[in-house]
Design an enzyme around this catalytic site. Structure first.
Site, PDB file in Angstrom:
ATOM      1  N   ARG A   1       0.857  -1.182   0.000  1.00  0.00           N
ATOM      2  CA  ARG A   1       0.000   0.000   0.000  1.00  0.00           C
ATOM      3  C   ARG A   1       0.900   1.240   0.000  1.00  0.00           C
ATOM      4  NH1 ARG A   1       1.800   1.789   4.037  1.00  0.00           N
ATOM      5  NH2 ARG A   1       0.575   3.678   3.782  1.00  0.00           N
ATOM      6  N   GLY A   2       0.246   2.413  -0.086  1.00  0.00           N
ATOM      7  CA  GLY A   2       1.030   3.636  -0.236  1.00  0.00           C
ATOM      8  C   GLY A   2       1.244   3.868  -1.728  1.00  0.00           C
ATOM      9  N   ALA A   3       1.043   5.108  -2.152  1.00  0.00           N
ATOM     10  CA  ALA A   3       1.009   5.392  -3.589  1.00  0.00           C
ATOM     11  C   ALA A   3       2.268   4.952  -4.347  1.00  0.00           C
ATOM     12  CB  ALA A   3       0.734   6.883  -3.791  1.00  0.00           C
TER      13      ALA A   3
ATOM     14  N   GLN B   1      -3.020   2.978   9.895  1.00  0.00           N
ATOM     15  CA  GLN B   1      -1.665   2.923   9.304  1.00  0.00           C
ATOM     16  C   GLN B   1      -0.649   3.694  10.154  1.00  0.00           C
ATOM     17  OE1 GLN B   1      -4.464   3.543   7.593  1.00  0.00           O
ATOM     18  NE2 GLN B   1      -4.321   2.968   5.438  1.00  0.00           N
TER      19      GLN B   1
ATOM     20  N   ASP C   1      -1.725  10.710  -2.459  1.00  0.00           N
ATOM     21  CA  ASP C   1      -1.995   9.651  -3.433  1.00  0.00           C
ATOM     22  C   ASP C   1      -2.223  10.197  -4.831  1.00  0.00           C
ATOM     23  OD1 ASP C   1      -2.897   8.589  -0.672  1.00  0.00           O
ATOM     24  OD2 ASP C   1      -2.498   6.844  -1.953  1.00  0.00           O
TER      25      ASP C   1
ATOM     26  N   ASN D   1      -5.245  12.670  -0.113  1.00  0.00           N
ATOM     27  CA  ASN D   1      -4.458  11.811   0.788  1.00  0.00           C
ATOM     28  C   ASN D   1      -5.430  11.099   1.725  1.00  0.00           C
ATOM     29  OD1 ASN D   1      -1.877  10.814   1.700  1.00  0.00           O
ATOM     30  ND2 ASN D   1      -2.169  12.006   3.567  1.00  0.00           N
TER      31      ASN D   1
END
Ligand code: MRU
Length: 364
Positions: free
Chosen positions: A53-55, A203, A244, A254
């Site tokens: 995960r995370g852009a 997160q 993102d 975001n």
């Protein structure tokens, strides 16, 4: 970054030169588990379920996913279906589409027998480039932290608030929002990080607290709603978050809750910075309201995962049975609330002019 003295990236090509390994982020912070992606469906599932995960990381994971697809079938049709399937997994982070498009553009002119090898090389190159990009963002952002430190009594830490996890776990290494923090900390500038827990998936609590702790950066976990109070009392010097998708005019999508932090920062005169690599800019969008916001499973709001006293990890219900829940995963912070954008090319005002000055090749 290091976990228990061993260096990890979040994604890498396995020793067999064909499959891909990732850190399973759904298991952190309670267990460090490595998962192997053997085919494109494994890659798609890992992105959807947020094992990765995370852009920036899902951009690289998608590129590797396409390489896995081409290894099985490198025809034009198979490539088109793999791209469509992978890009549907998470709609908000534009890096996913960017990573796929980069690979497609490079391999499409090649014959089918050359495509998989070229795609693996592209994915590996993107991973390396992401690390370098984060390193540069770290340097540019650390200069902002250093400037604040020089205005504070010597030895007092710069208090930084961050939301979600825009750390090395959200990238290949180092992180976007955490890059400046690690760089400043490693340079001996005293820093302290307020870590938003980041409901519903936590997160911040699970990942940002884990990685800051592993690197020895002083930090304090706070409930999401505490930030405004801390800002009112002068306990936050700067906010740094990731994104993102950022429009060409500087609007920033975001993790849900970011907008409220930006409002509180604006009201209290706290500088609010967003760190992003070029791959997060959607040059085709002018208005952040046009960004598609991922709506995730209501179960993420209705349940919490945690470790019990006996060490087992359990999922518990936190609302009465049958409670309806909504789960928009991101929000958009308008450019007017953003003090500046920290990029690999420097810090820019959050505006069309600011971004165009840093990326003249995209100027209209
Ligand atoms: O839903 P997630 O955990 O993938 O959301 C991640 C974020 O919102 C990050 O802040 C963003 O991707 C920037 S990561 C460097």
């Amino acid at each position: 970054m290091n976990i228990n003295g061993r260096h990890y990236r979040t994604i890498w090509l396995a020793d067999d030169g064909a499959t891909v390994e990732i850190i399973d982020q759904t298991k952190l912070p309670h267990a460090l588990e490595i998962v192997r992606l053997r085919d494109v469906s494994d890659a798609a599932r890992a992105i959807k379920t947020m094992q990765v995960r995370g852009a920036p990381l899902i951009g690289v994971a998608a590129a590797y996913g396409l390489a896995l697809a081409l290894r099985a079938d490198a025809s034009d049709g198979a490539m088109a279906s793999a791209i469509e399937m992978l890009s549907a997994q998470r709609p908000t982070a534009v890096n996913l589409r960017w990573g796929l498009e980069e690979v497609r553009r490079a391999v499409a002119p090649l014959g089918p027998d050359q495509r998989a090898t070229a795609a693996y090389a592209m994915a590996a190159g993107m991973a390396d480039a992401d690390v370098e990009t984060c390193r540069r963002m770290g340097e540019h952002g650390a200069a902002l932290i250093q400037a604040i430190a020089t205005r504070k009594p010597k030895g007092t830490p710069v208090n930084i608030l961050t939301h979600c996890n825009a750390g090395w776990l959200a990238c290949v290494d180092i992180g976007t929002a955490t890059g400046p923090i690690y760089t400043a900390h490693d340079a001996g500038i005293p820093v302290h990080v307020w870590v938003d827990e980041t409901r519903p998936r936590n997160q911040g609590a699970a990942l940002t607290a884990f990685e800051l702790g592993a690197h020895g950066v002083p930090h304090t976990l706070i409930a999401d709603n505490a930030g405004g109070h801390l800002m009112q009392h002068g306990k936050v010097d700067i906010c740094i978050v990731g994104t993102d998708r950022t429009t060409r005019s500087g609007d920033v999508a975001n993790k849900i809750g970011t907008y409220l932090k930006a409002l509180a920062a604006h009201d209290n005169g706290v500088p609010f910075y967003v760190a992003l690599p070029h791959s997060t800019i959607d040059w085709g969008l002018d208005d952040g309201r046009a960004i598609e916001i991922e709506e995730r499973n209501a179960g993420e709001v209705l349940q919490m995962t945690g470790r019990l006293a006996d060490g087992t990890v359990a999922v518990v219900e936190i609302a009465p049975p049958g409670t309806p829940a909504a789960n928009p995963a991101f929000d958009v912070t308008p450019a007017r609330l953003v003090t500046g954008l920290i990029t690999e090319r420097g810090v820019a005002p959050a505006s069309a002019e600011g971004l165009a000055a840093l990326y003249p090749e995209h100027a209209r």
